[in-house]
Design an enzyme around this catalytic site. Structure first.
Site, PDB file in Angstrom:
ATOM      1  N   PRO A  13       0.714  -1.218   0.562  1.00 42.69           N
ATOM      2  CA  PRO A  13      -0.125  -0.388   0.265  1.00 42.69           C
ATOM      3  C   PRO A  13       1.188   1.190   0.142  1.00 42.69           C
ATOM      4  O   PRO A  13       2.168   1.357   0.261  1.00 42.69           O
ATOM      5  CB  PRO A  13      -1.181  -0.310   1.275  1.00 42.69           C
ATOM      6  CG  PRO A  13      -0.030  -1.089   2.186  1.00 42.69           C
ATOM      7  CD  PRO A  13       0.368  -1.577   1.219  1.00 42.69           C
ATOM      8  N   MET A  14       0.551   2.344  -0.780  1.00 41.24           N
ATOM      9  CA  MET A  14       1.431   3.265  -1.424  1.00 41.24           C
ATOM     10  C   MET A  14       0.336   4.420  -1.612  1.00 41.24           C
ATOM     11  O   MET A  14      -0.139   4.709  -2.194  1.00 41.24           O
ATOM     12  CB  MET A  14       2.341   3.451  -2.657  1.00 41.24           C
ATOM     13  CG  MET A  14       3.278   2.579  -1.872  1.00 41.24           C
ATOM     14  SD  MET A  14       4.455   2.698  -3.350  1.00 41.24           S
ATOM     15  CE  MET A  14       4.245   1.196  -4.402  1.00 41.24           C
ATOM     16  N   ALA A  15       0.491   5.243  -0.341  1.00 43.37           N
ATOM     17  CA  ALA A  15      -0.612   6.532  -0.159  1.00 43.37           C
ATOM     18  C   ALA A  15      -0.087   7.003  -1.393  1.00 43.37           C
ATOM     19  O   ALA A  15       1.137   7.943  -1.942  1.00 43.37           O
ATOM     20  CB  ALA A  15      -0.798   7.584   1.383  1.00 43.37           C
ATOM     21  N   GLN A  68      -6.463  -1.335   4.417  1.00 43.92           N
ATOM     22  CA  GLN A  68      -5.957  -0.800   5.580  1.00 43.92           C
ATOM     23  C   GLN A  68      -6.198   0.343   5.853  1.00 43.92           C
ATOM     24  O   GLN A  68      -6.718   1.559   5.611  1.00 43.92           O
ATOM     25  CB  GLN A  68      -3.967  -0.149   4.753  1.00 43.92           C
ATOM     26  CG  GLN A  68      -3.176  -0.361   5.953  1.00 43.92           C
ATOM     27  CD  GLN A  68      -1.495  -0.026   5.546  1.00 43.92           C
ATOM     28  OE1 GLN A  68      -1.782   1.226   4.990  1.00 43.92           O
ATOM     29  NE2 GLN A  68      -1.453  -0.373   5.841  1.00 43.92           N
ATOM     30  N   CYS A  98       3.320   3.615   9.762  1.00 46.81           N
ATOM     31  CA  CYS A  98       3.627   5.178   9.344  1.00 46.81           C
ATOM     32  C   CYS A  98       4.602   5.125   9.305  1.00 46.81           C
ATOM     33  O   CYS A  98       3.930   6.086  10.770  1.00 46.81           O
ATOM     34  CB  CYS A  98       1.937   5.608   9.006  1.00 46.81           C
ATOM     35  SG  CYS A  98       2.273   7.198   7.615  1.00 46.81           S
ATOM     36  N   LYS A 137       0.384  -4.403   9.524  1.00 43.67           N
ATOM     37  CA  LYS A 137       1.481  -4.104   8.343  1.00 43.67           C
ATOM     38  C   LYS A 137       2.006  -3.405   9.887  1.00 43.67           C
ATOM     39  O   LYS A 137       1.995  -1.990   9.949  1.00 43.67           O
ATOM     40  CB  LYS A 137       1.442  -3.382   7.331  1.00 43.67           C
ATOM     41  CG  LYS A 137       2.749  -2.734   6.753  1.00 43.67           C
ATOM     42  CD  LYS A 137       2.354  -2.831   5.182  1.00 43.67           C
ATOM     43  CE  LYS A 137       3.747  -2.330   3.917  1.00 43.67           C
ATOM     44  NZ  LYS A 137       3.833  -0.934   4.462  1.00 43.67           N
ATOM     45  N   ASP A 201      12.955  -3.307   0.250  1.00 43.56           N
ATOM     46  CA  ASP A 201      14.063  -2.954  -0.715  1.00 43.56           C
ATOM     47  C   ASP A 201      13.828  -4.288  -2.184  1.00 43.56           C
ATOM     48  O   ASP A 201      15.342  -4.745  -2.203  1.00 43.56           O
ATOM     49  CB  ASP A 201      15.537  -2.814  -0.465  1.00 43.56           C
ATOM     50  CG  ASP A 201      15.933  -1.561   0.430  1.00 43.56           C
ATOM     51  OD1 ASP A 201      15.141  -0.945  -0.061  1.00 43.56           O
ATOM     52  OD2 ASP A 201      15.933  -1.274   1.222  1.00 43.56           O
ATOM     53  N   GLY A 223       7.164  -2.553  -2.904  1.00 40.15           N
ATOM     54  CA  GLY A 223       6.967  -1.373  -2.799  1.00 40.15           C
ATOM     55  C   GLY A 223       6.832  -0.166  -4.192  1.00 40.15           C
ATOM     56  O   GLY A 223       6.293   0.017  -4.915  1.00 40.15           O
ATOM     57  N   ARG A 224       7.921   0.429  -3.233  1.00 41.16           N
ATOM     58  CA  ARG A 224       8.843   1.547  -4.434  1.00 41.16           C
ATOM     59  C   ARG A 224       9.194   0.956  -5.978  1.00 41.16           C
ATOM     60  O   ARG A 224       9.344   1.852  -7.109  1.00 41.16           O
ATOM     61  CB  ARG A 224       9.838   2.225  -4.368  1.00 41.16           C
ATOM     62  CG  ARG A 224       9.092   2.825  -3.250  1.00 41.16           C
ATOM     63  CD  ARG A 224      10.485   3.638  -1.838  1.00 41.16           C
ATOM     64  NE  ARG A 224      10.887   2.548  -1.239  1.00 41.16           N
ATOM     65  CZ  ARG A 224      11.676   2.599  -0.109  1.00 41.16           C
ATOM     66  NH1 ARG A 224      12.820   3.421  -0.633  1.00 41.16           N
ATOM     67  NH2 ARG A 224      12.673   1.993   0.224  1.00 41.16           N
TER      68      ARG A 224
HETATM   69  C1  LIG Z   1       4.807   6.496  -1.603  1.00 44.18           C
HETATM   70  C2  LIG Z   1       4.628   5.856  -0.179  1.00 44.18           C
HETATM   71  C3  LIG Z   1       3.473   6.194   0.613  1.00 44.18           C
HETATM   72  C4  LIG Z   1       3.247   4.797   1.442  1.00 44.18           C
HETATM   73  N1  LIG Z   1       2.108   4.759   1.744  1.00 44.18           N
HETATM   74  C5  LIG Z   1       1.704   3.632   3.154  1.00 44.18           C
HETATM   75  C6  LIG Z   1       0.754   3.618   3.488  1.00 44.18           C
HETATM   76  O1  LIG Z   1      -0.258   4.166   3.145  1.00 44.18           O
HETATM   77  N2  LIG Z   1       0.500   2.231   4.143  1.00 44.18           N
HETATM   78  C7  LIG Z   1       1.593   1.716   4.724  1.00 44.18           C
HETATM   79  O2  LIG Z   1       1.325   0.667   5.399  1.00 44.18           O
HETATM   80  N3  LIG Z   1       2.293   1.577   4.149  1.00 44.18           N
HETATM   81  C8  LIG Z   1       3.033   3.131   2.814  1.00 44.18           C
HETATM   82  N4  LIG Z   1       4.430   3.110   2.432  1.00 44.18           N
HETATM   83  C9  LIG Z   1       5.253   1.760   2.594  1.00 44.18           C
HETATM   84  C10 LIG Z   1       5.181   0.957   1.461  1.00 44.18           C
HETATM   85  O3  LIG Z   1       3.849   0.084   1.758  1.00 44.18           O
HETATM   86  C11 LIG Z   1       6.278   0.135   2.017  1.00 44.18           C
HETATM   87  O4  LIG Z   1       6.169  -0.826   3.523  1.00 44.18           O
HETATM   88  C12 LIG Z   1       8.048   0.406   2.216  1.00 44.18           C
HETATM   89  O5  LIG Z   1       7.493   1.494   0.686  1.00 44.18           O
HETATM   90  C13 LIG Z   1       9.374  -0.666   2.064  1.00 44.18           C
HETATM   91  O6  LIG Z   1       9.018  -0.948   0.458  1.00 44.18           O
HETATM   92  P1  LIG Z   1       9.541  -0.877  -0.967  1.00 44.18           P
HETATM   93  O7  LIG Z   1      10.735  -1.086  -0.778  1.00 44.18           O
HETATM   94  O8  LIG Z   1       8.545  -2.111  -1.074  1.00 44.18           O
HETATM   95  O9  LIG Z   1       9.530   0.471  -1.404  1.00 44.18           O
HETATM   96  C14 LIG Z   1       4.479   3.947   1.936  1.00 44.18           C
HETATM   97  C15 LIG Z   1       5.438   3.967   0.695  1.00 44.18           C
HETATM   98  C16 LIG Z   1       5.738   5.283   0.600  1.00 44.18           C
HETATM   99  C17 LIG Z   1       7.157   5.741  -0.623  1.00 44.18           C
END
Ligand SMILES: Cc1cc2nc3c(=O)[nH]c(=O)nc-3n(C[C@H](O)[C@H](O)[C@H](O)COP(=O)(O)O)c2cc1C
Length: 320
Positions: A13-15, A68, A98, A137, A201, A223-224
């Site tokens: 999830p990414m806001a 979420q 968060c 989470k 990552d 995520g990213r």
């Molecule tokens: C722009 C952005 C928004 C995010 N929003 C949320 C969110 O709404 N809820 C949540 O649990 N994590 C949120 N995260 C965290 C991601 O879900 C994830 O845990 C984090 O980016 C690490 O994973 P990654 O390295 O694959 O990006 C957000 C991350 C980013 C970069």
């Protein structure tokens, strides 16, 4: 191993990013991927906030629909979960990770990791309130000195009725800096019989495999690295179900088709003004790593209308 038994791959999830449009694109490209909504405020739901409901559009998205929630009051979180279930949610994920100041200053998100009894009370209240899978989470803890918090809470969440955990291998104080600590996630996995999903990552199919090997987790969350590259989800799912199988990267035409569908969905769900503006950043991500990406991004920032963006997407992929 059949696809049904393969370790699940989640889109994180990414806001502001993984809205309905992006979740649907991800599912078109990787039907097996599991998705979660952007974080939703329990308080806003209880106030019947129109924008929050618009963000959810629960009745319209294909199941399973996992929402979420963030909040720190156990009764409010339980009440919000009941409302979501009545509106068609199939699962509830509790945000305890968060790191942003405006969330943690209210004791929400990762701040719950500093208040173990409350983190457990929220999970227990929600799990009791709805007969749906309730997941947590979280991050490893607040800071380096408290990086064992998730491992300490894991058995208590288990006892409180949580169905599974997703652990981002960083602390709150790290935000997104440094490397995700998969060994820290392994410690959480070792502390509970619950399924644990490893996050942080994972940027390639090989990373997905390595993260499972290091942690012994049951699934991965990406995520990213999926921004502008939802094909990574399919590539990771393929790697985890059959490492010997090849997963061909998409042709430019397929990338263009997905970007155009993404734009159409944003326009349909958010209208032209907001939809076109939100597509600018996604287009920038779709272009990442391409020749001339900076010029293309700048052109997207100047695009005011859907027609201009559509022309830019077509033009971009014609020359690849
Ligand atoms: C722009 C952005 C928004 C995010 N929003 C949320 C969110 O709404 N809820 C949540 O649990 N994590 C949120 N995260 C965290 C991601 O879900 C994830 O845990 C984090 O980016 C690490 O994973 P990654 O390295 O694959 O990006 C957000 C991350 C980013 C970069």
């Amino acid at each position: 191993m059949s696809a049904g038994q393969a370790p699940p791959v989640y889109l994180a999830p990414m806001a502001g990013v993984t809205d309905r449009a992006f979740r649907e694109i991800a599912r078109e490209i990787c039907p097996a991927v599991r998705v979660v909504t952007e974080m939703i405020s329990a308080k806003a739901l209880l106030r019947d906030n129109r924008k929050t409901w618009a963000m959810l559009a629960l009745g319209e998205e294909a199941p399973p629909r996992v929402v979420q929630l963030f909040g720190r009051d156990a009764e409010e979180m339980a009440a919000a979960a009941r409302i979501l279930m009545a509106a068609g949610a199939d699962g509830i994920d509790l945000n305890m990770g968060c790191p942003t100041a405006k969330i943690v200053k209210n004791g929400e998100g990762a701040a719950l990791l500093r208040d173990g009894p409350q983190a457990v009370a929220v999970a227990r209240a929600v799990a009791r309130a709805v007969p749906l899978p309730v997941s947590v989470k979280c991050r490893l803890g607040w800071n380096a000195a408290e990086a064992d918090t998730a491992a300490r809470l894991a058995p208590r969440w288990e006892e409180a009725g949580v169905a599974f955990l997703t652990v981002h291998g960083r602390t709150r104080e790290q935000f997104y800096a440094g490397r995700a600590d998969w060994a820290g996630v392994a410690a959480v996995r070792a502390a509970t019989a619950l399924p644990v999903v490893v996050n942080g990552d994972i940027a390639s199919p090989a990373d997905a495999r390595a993260a499972l090997e290091v942690t012994g987790c049951t699934g991965v969350m990406i995520g990213r690295a999926a921004l502008g590259n939802p094909w990574l989800l399919a590539a990771a799912a393929a790697e985890l179900s059959d490492p010997a199988g090849a997963w061909p990267p998409p042709e430019p035409r397929e990338r263009a088709r997905a970007a155009l569908r993404h734009l159409d969905k944003l326009l349909a769900y958010k209208g032209e003004y907001i939809g076109a503006r939100e597509m600018r950043k996604h287009f920038g991500w779709y272009c990442k790593g391409r020749r001339g990406a900076a010029v293309l991004r700048a052109a997207a920032l100047r695009a005011e209308t859907a027609a201009e963006l559509r022309a830019l997407i077509r033009e971009t992929y014609r020359h690849l």
